[in-house]
Enzyme design. Structure first.
Site, PDB file in Angstrom:
ATOM      1  N   PRO A 120       0.823  -1.219   0.000  1.00 46.70           N
ATOM      2  CG  PRO A 120      -0.807  -1.577   1.622  1.00 46.70           C
ATOM      3  CD  PRO A 120       0.483  -2.121   1.102  1.00 46.70           C
ATOM      4  CG  HIS A 121      -0.111   4.009   1.692  1.00 43.79           C
ATOM      5  ND1 HIS A 121      -1.333   4.574   1.386  1.00 43.79           N
ATOM      6  CD2 HIS A 121      -0.308   3.245   2.806  1.00 43.79           C
ATOM      7  CE1 HIS A 121      -2.227   4.188   2.297  1.00 43.79           C
ATOM      8  NE2 HIS A 121      -1.641   3.375   3.160  1.00 43.79           N
ATOM      9  NE  ARG A 122       2.225   4.773  -7.171  1.00 38.53           N
ATOM     10  CZ  ARG A 122       1.261   5.691  -7.253  1.00 38.53           C
ATOM     11  NH1 ARG A 122       1.213   6.670  -6.390  1.00 38.53           N
ATOM     12  NH2 ARG A 122       0.365   5.621  -8.202  1.00 38.53           N
ATOM     13  CG  LEU A 123       4.908   2.938   1.744  1.00 41.74           C
ATOM     14  CD1 LEU A 123       4.488   2.976   3.213  1.00 41.74           C
ATOM     15  CD2 LEU A 123       5.983   3.990   1.480  1.00 41.74           C
ATOM     16  CG  HIS A 124       5.809  -0.730  -4.444  1.00 38.87           C
ATOM     17  ND1 HIS A 124       4.476  -0.976  -4.255  1.00 38.87           N
ATOM     18  CD2 HIS A 124       5.890   0.344  -5.275  1.00 38.87           C
ATOM     19  CE1 HIS A 124       3.772  -0.096  -4.954  1.00 38.87           C
ATOM     20  NE2 HIS A 124       4.610   0.725  -5.580  1.00 38.87           N
TER      21      HIS A 124
END
Ligand SMILES: Cc1cc2nc3c(=O)[nH]c(=O)nc-3n(C[C@H](O)[C@H](O)[C@H](O)COP(=O)(O)O)c2cc1C
Length: 193
Positions: free
Chosen positions: A169-173
């Site tokens: 989520p939230h581009r916290l890949h």
């Protein structure tokens, strides 16, 4: 002890097979000519392990010509259903004639004939011409097994670098990088997303 990237790949491929609507073995194959001009296309993974990630093709195709000039490649799997990608890079070798023969023999007769009829990646004047060539090879091999064409074979990309990318989520890949060390063991680290 660090993770074995080949075992991790197997686990991710198994999840992709269980979830993807089609072609979980489809991978983008990037090559470059001797001047470094890149090109990319999809091929199907037909075997994999520490010996290499195998695909089959016409050796006179654009990819075949580029690999003859510059035997390095990058592979990319994108499994949308599980929001993952795997990137693989390394040198490329040829699959043995025996292995290519064995795989060719498993293909449907129509695709075996297609391998003879197609001058892959060369300009084609008309669809009719291709169909006429197909009919011609169909008659040529009538009543006999279709042998593997001399211009058709397998290549294997031997991984030197793997990256496993998982959407968060939230581009916290999450990005896990595996790099082969001298001696063949793998070091493992993380990358910023
Ligand atoms: C799902 C999918 C699977 C494909 N699998 C292969 C394959 O295994 N081998 C192959 O030569 N081309 C395959 N193709 C066709 C290639 O993408 C490409 O059109 C062809 O190989 C010519 O590429 P080139 O001109 O860069 O050599 C596939 C295409 C798709 C969309």
């Amino acid at each position: 002890m660090s993770t074995d990237p080949f075992a991790l790949f197997d686990a991710w491929l198994a999840e992709a097979r269980a979830n993807e609507p089609n072609d979980p073995e489809a991978m983008a194959l990037a090559t470059a000519d001797a001047s470094g001009n890149p090109s990319v296309r999809i091929v199907l993974l037909k075997g994999h392990g520490p010996d290499g990630f195998v695909f089959y093709t016409n050796e006179g195709s654009e990819k075949g010509r580029e690999l003859a000039e510059n035997p390095m490649a990058a592979l990319l799997f994108h499994w949308k259903s599980v929001r993952r990608q795997v990137r693989i890079e390394g040198p490329v070798g040829r699959v043995s004639d025996e292995q290519a023969d064995a795989y060719f023999a498993t293909r449907s007769r129509d695709s075996q004939l297609g391998a003879w009829a197609s001058d892959q990646s060369q300009p084609l004047e008309s669809r009719d011409l291709f169909e006429a060539r197909y009919e011609e090879v169909k008659q040529r091999f009538e009543g006999q097994d279709v042998p593997r064409p001399p211009h058709w074979g397998g290549f294997k990309v031997m991984p030197r670098r793997f990256e496993f990318w998982q959407d968060r989520p939230h581009r916290l890949h999450e990005r896990r990088l595996f790099v082969v060390e001298d001696g063949g063991s793998w070091s493992e680290g993380l990358l910023y997303p």
